[in-house]
Design a protein around this motif. Structure first.
Motif, short mmCIF file in Angstrom:
data_model
loop_
_atom_site.label_atom_id
_atom_site.label_comp_id
_atom_site.label_asym_id
_atom_site.label_seq_id
_atom_site.Cartn_x
_atom_site.Cartn_y
_atom_site.Cartn_z
N GLU A 1 14.50 32.81 -99.98
CA GLU A 1 14.58 33.61 -101.21
C GLU A 1 13.40 34.57 -101.25
OE1 GLU A 1 14.80 30.84 -104.44
OE2 GLU A 1 16.85 30.20 -103.93
N ALA A 2 13.72 35.87 -101.21
CA ALA A 2 12.69 36.91 -101.33
C ALA A 2 12.67 37.38 -102.77
CB ALA A 2 13.01 38.08 -100.40
N THR A 3 11.47 37.44 -103.34
CA THR A 3 11.34 37.85 -104.75
C THR A 3 10.25 38.91 -104.88
OG1 THR A 3 11.92 35.58 -105.38
CG2 THR A 3 11.04 37.00 -107.10
N GLY A 4 10.66 40.11 -105.29
CA GLY A 4 9.70 41.17 -105.60
C GLY A 4 8.79 41.56 -104.46
N VAL A 5 9.31 41.54 -103.22
CA VAL A 5 8.46 41.79 -102.05
C VAL A 5 8.18 43.28 -101.86
CG1 VAL A 5 8.40 41.68 -99.51
CG2 VAL A 5 9.17 39.70 -100.84
N SER A 6 6.90 43.60 -101.65
CA SER A 6 6.49 44.97 -101.30
C SER A 6 5.65 44.92 -100.04
CB SER A 6 5.67 45.60 -102.43
OG SER A 6 6.44 45.71 -103.59
N THR B 1 14.31 41.98 -103.29
CA THR B 1 14.73 40.66 -103.76
C THR B 1 16.11 40.33 -103.19
OG1 THR B 1 13.47 40.90 -105.82
CG2 THR B 1 15.26 39.30 -105.83
N PHE B 2 16.23 39.18 -102.54
CA PHE B 2 17.54 38.73 -102.04
C PHE B 2 17.46 37.23 -101.76
CE2 PHE B 2 15.19 40.00 -98.24
CZ PHE B 2 15.36 38.91 -97.40
N SER B 3 18.63 36.60 -101.62
CA SER B 3 18.70 35.19 -101.28
C SER B 3 19.70 35.03 -100.14
CB SER B 3 19.16 34.40 -102.51
OG SER B 3 19.27 33.04 -102.20
N LEU B 4 19.26 34.46 -99.01
CA LEU B 4 20.16 34.32 -97.86
C LEU B 4 21.20 33.23 -98.13
CD1 LEU B 4 17.81 34.47 -94.72
CD2 LEU B 4 19.17 36.32 -95.73
N VAL C 1 15.86 49.31 -100.41
CA VAL C 1 16.64 48.37 -99.61
C VAL C 1 17.77 47.85 -100.49
CG1 VAL C 1 16.59 46.32 -98.16
CG2 VAL C 1 14.54 47.73 -98.37
N PHE C 2 19.00 47.89 -99.94
CA PHE C 2 20.19 47.55 -100.73
C PHE C 2 20.85 46.31 -100.16
CE2 PHE C 2 24.71 48.12 -101.90
CZ PHE C 2 24.58 48.30 -103.28
N TRP C 3 21.07 45.28 -101.01
CA TRP C 3 21.73 44.04 -100.60
C TRP C 3 23.22 44.14 -100.95
CZ3 TRP C 3 21.02 39.62 -97.94
CH2 TRP C 3 21.85 38.54 -98.20
N PHE C 4 24.08 43.85 -99.96
CA PHE C 4 25.52 44.00 -100.19
C PHE C 4 26.27 42.78 -99.66
CE2 PHE C 4 29.78 45.37 -98.83
CZ PHE C 4 30.25 45.91 -100.02
#
Length: 263
Positions: free
Chosen positions: A35-40, A53-56, A230-233
């Motif tokens: 789980e990535a949260t608010g990564v810069s 932000t994304f969750s695998l 970055v776009f999560w789809f």
């Protein structure tokens, strides 16, 4: 061993016998993967991305796409803890075991034979929790008997890629991180890799420029779209392309732009 476990191991064995290239099963993967949260992350004054932000998904195959220099490999290095984000966090699930195939191939020694490089010279290997014949394992990666005796320094790019894949996959990870795994691969190995990924029980994250390969295997896309975005789809590569057209119109490919880092 329960009846369920017997059934699973029997199914796994049958699949393994059928598949040209087999990815050994790692330990059972729980619901939480990464789980990535608010990564810069920035390099110099270039902001690669912010608030990522994304969750695998546990059984997903995630394609990572975008131009060179966008920070795709850096993302892998942050997931594995080699690099740290400037802000935000990566939370790794307790059951996660990595198998990382990078582009450097640092673990290949020029004077080793293919067989030595992959097996360490041992006749038997522990793969996926069971003992198997080393030469049979190496041959699953399209190395014939004579190829197994070749020295690493004599290998073509595609053969080096296959050897590196074999080394990483024997670790039995349940989260595969594959950085450009299809580079220089012959068509047969490419098809075998597609089929092996589709039969893999864990999660795989793949950096690739090969749109056809991605379209055949991916369930999700993480797209580096420029301007540090970055776009999560959720969906295939073709579905992502359609979504992108609707969002951004028919943009022509251009050099990647970064936001300036404001300190």
């Amino acid at each position: 061993m329960s009846n369920y476990e017997k059934l699973i191991s029997q199914e796994t064995r049958e699949k393994e016998e059928k598949l040209e290239l087999f990815i050994p099963p790692g330990p059972r993967l729980g619901n939480k993967v990464i789980e990535a949260t608010g990564v810069s992350k920035a390099y110099g004054d270039k902001l690669l991305y912010e608030n990522l932000t994304f969750s695998l998904p546990p059984a997903g195959i995630v394609g990572i796409i975008g131009p060179n220099g966008a920070g795709k490999t850096t993302l892998f290095k942050m997931i594995t803890g080699v690099e740290k984000p400037d802000a935000g966090t990566f939370a790794v699930g307790e059951t996660v075991k990595f198998a990382y195939v990078d582009q450097e191939h640092d673990d290949l020694k020029p004077e080793d034979t293919v067989f030595q490089a992959i097996t360490g010279g041992s006749d038997l290997l522990m793969v996926g929790g069971k003992e198997i014949n080393s030469r049979a394992y190496v041959s699953k990666f399209n190395f014939s008997g004579t190829d197994q005796s070749k020295k690493v320094k004599e290998l073509s790019g595609g053969m080096r890629n296959r050897a590196h894949l074999a080394i990483a996959l024997k670790q039995g990870g349940n989260l595969l991180l594959l950085d450009e795994p299809t580079n220089d691969l012959d068509v047969n190995t490419l098809r075998s890799l597609e089929e092996a990924l589709e039969n893999f029980g864990g999660c795989a994250v793949i950096i690739s420029h090969d749109r056809w390969f991605l379209d055949r295997v991916c369930t999700h896309i993480l797209a580096f779209e420029g301007d540090s975005q970055v776009f999560w789809f959720e969906g295939s590569f073709s579905e992502y392309e359609e979504n992108k057209r609707k969002r951004l119109g028919d943009e022509q490919p251009k050099r990647i732009k970064y936001k300036k880092l404001i300190k």
